[in-house]
Design a protein around this motif. Structure first.
Motif, PDB file in Angstrom:
ATOM      1  N   GLU A  55       0.770  -1.370   0.033  1.00 45.04           N
ATOM      2  CA  GLU A  55      -0.232  -0.037  -0.116  1.00 45.04           C
ATOM      3  C   GLU A  55       0.749   1.216  -0.061  1.00 45.04           C
ATOM      4  O   GLU A  55       0.531   2.277   0.614  1.00 45.04           O
ATOM      5  CB  GLU A  55      -0.999   0.170   1.214  1.00 45.04           C
ATOM      6  N   LEU A  74      -5.015   3.629  -9.136  1.00 46.65           N
ATOM      7  CA  LEU A  74      -4.719   3.002  -7.927  1.00 46.65           C
ATOM      8  C   LEU A  74      -3.807   4.204  -7.092  1.00 46.65           C
ATOM      9  O   LEU A  74      -4.051   4.455  -5.941  1.00 46.65           O
ATOM     10  CB  LEU A  74      -3.972   1.746  -7.749  1.00 46.65           C
ATOM     11  N   SER A 123      -6.062   7.164  -5.980  1.00 48.62           N
ATOM     12  CA  SER A 123      -7.012   6.483  -5.005  1.00 48.62           C
ATOM     13  C   SER A 123      -6.095   6.699  -3.690  1.00 48.62           C
ATOM     14  O   SER A 123      -6.611   7.061  -2.446  1.00 48.62           O
ATOM     15  CB  SER A 123      -7.498   5.301  -5.192  1.00 48.62           C
ATOM     16  N   ARG A 124      -4.790   6.539  -3.691  1.00 41.49           N
ATOM     17  CA  ARG A 124      -4.114   6.406  -2.580  1.00 41.49           C
ATOM     18  C   ARG A 124      -3.622   7.983  -2.244  1.00 41.49           C
ATOM     19  O   ARG A 124      -2.603   8.284  -1.349  1.00 41.49           O
ATOM     20  CB  ARG A 124      -2.790   5.545  -2.569  1.00 41.49           C
TER      21      ARG A 124
END
Length: 429
Positions: free
Chosen positions: A383, A413, A416-417
């Motif tokens: 992550e 992705l 989104s982080r």
């Protein structure tokens, strides 16, 4: 140079045990100096630099006991410059953690003179830490260097008030992820993993220690208020604000006769503080989707007793970046890679990403495309916010037959982080 060659300055403000802790320091370091009663964390460090009157000096927080062997610690010459603050972790006597909180710090006087942090931050800037290495506006420039070895123990729970204050400050500071950022419901996912682990420890370990429940209560309340409260978070550095909060609200709220602080005479209701501490854990779950385990006294004593000194992977990762990019230290790819490997051993996402970057961009002493791909993929799995974007770029450059939909998915992705360099024009990880 050895640490014992430098002035050691003890910093105290209002702590009733400070005289005895300073006397203990002087037994081992007879020439130790003291700065007492200076309000403001920026101001007291400037006062320490003035009291020392030397190019470098060491500070000791007033709740920290220094081990005699600290006098013989060698400081690598390369770190003795005007931009590096050197640290040695202290072991926390309540929760067993060892990192920057309560650490011994070697400061360059010029850095202290230039920095504008905490209460001295420029107008419009909010500073909740010394901001070393962030160069946010004109607040401060410099780097933090964490060296191995632990030569002190910090005791933050000498009284209920000071235990609460310490827990609240650290809970709030860690909950903001190193920056003054409120994540709200996304708090648990967006908080850096190393901060998240420390928030859990501060909020769950310590019931076995005298006044430890007040640390837990403070840490949990600090997290909630930092993320959801409508208040100025820089108040965590205003000790007069804490005094008013304690005297006007908390002391009357928890007053009772089931426990007493021998140092101050304050009496409190053990059952009430315990009930409200557990209630805060439920609020953390309900309002922030953040789980705090309830660790009872016996289990807490066992866990803390088995936590050992470590070289913080996050600080080793930062040191790797300094050597990789030549920031404040000479560029040294070998040592950069060594430090990233420490983080990788702890499965630190940023170290996987940084090591992948070294191999991808040819900065490694022996660039390896297979290693670049592996570490990027691990960083994505762990992550890291930057890794999806970097992996997308790597695949576009090195494996042009990659399905474009995968490239697009990776960049989505990253967005989104919270990482999207295109609109910002070049943010880098």
């Amino acid at each position: 140079m050895k640490t014992g060659d430098l002035p050691i300055v003890f910093l105290s403000l209002d702590e009733p045990w400070a005289d005895s802790f300073f006397a203990d320091l002087q037994r081992h370091f007879p020439k130790a100096l003291r700065v007492h009663g200076v309000r403001g964390l920026d101001a007291c460090h400037k006062a320490a630099a003035k009291a020392a009157g030397t190019r470098w000096f060491v500070t000791v927080d007033c709740d920290t006991l220094v081990h005699p062997d600290f006098a013989e610690v060698d400081i690598p010459q390369e770190f003795l410059n005007d931009t590096c603050r050197i640290e040695w972790s202290s072991r926390n006597g309540v929760n067993g953690l060892s990192y920057g909180n309560g650490s011994l710090k070697c400061w360059p006087a010029r850095l202290v003179e230039r920095m504008r942090t905490h209460e001295a931050a420029p107008s419009g800037q909010r500073s909740i830490d010394h901001d070393i290495g962030k160069a946010r506006g004109e607040i401060a420039t410099g780097q933090r260097i964490l060296l191995p070895g632990m030569h002190s123990t910090t005791h933050p729970a000498q009284t209920p008030f000071h235990a609460f204050r310490c827990g609240f400050r650290e809970g709030a500071r860690l909950a903001l992820g190193g920056d003054v950022v409120r994540f709200g419901k996304g708090f648990s996912e967006r908080l850096p993993s190393w901060h998240r682990q420390r928030v859990v420890a501060w909020s769950s370990l310590g019931r076995h220690a005298p006044n430890g429940i007040w640390v837990l209560y403070g840490a949990r309340l600090g997290v909630l208020m930092a993320q959801l409260g409508d208040w100025d978070v820089t108040s965590i550095n205003d000790y007069r604000w804490f005094n008013a909060l304690w005297e006007d609200i908390l002391a009357p709220r928890f007053a009772g006769r089931s426990a007493v602080c021998e140092m101050t005479g304050f009496r409190w209701d053990v059952e009430r503080i315990e009930d409200e501490t557990r209630g805060l854990a439920q609020r953390l779950q309900d309002e922030l989707a953040f789980d705090v385990p309830e660790v009872e006294a016996a289990a807490s004593r066992f866990i803390v007793g088995h936590l050992h000194e470590n070289r913080s992977p996050s600080m080793m990762d930062i040191l790797g970046v300094l050597f990789d990019k030549g920031r404040d230290l000479p560029r040294d790819p070998v040592r950069a890679e060594e430090n990233f490997e420490i983080g990788v051993a702890y499965n630190l996402a940023s170290s996987h990403n940084n090591l992948a970057r070294m191999h991808h961009l040819g900065r490694s002493p022996a660039p390896d495309r297979t290693k670049a791909l592996y570490h990027y993929e691990r960083a994505v799995e762990l992550e890291d916010r930057f890794a999806p974007w970097h992996l997308a770029n790597y695949l576009s450059e090195m494996e042009p037959d990659t399905d474009p939909s995968r490239i697009a998915m990776l960049k989505d992705l990253a967005r989104s982080r919270g990482f999207d360099p295109e609109p910002a024009g070049g943010q880098q990880g």
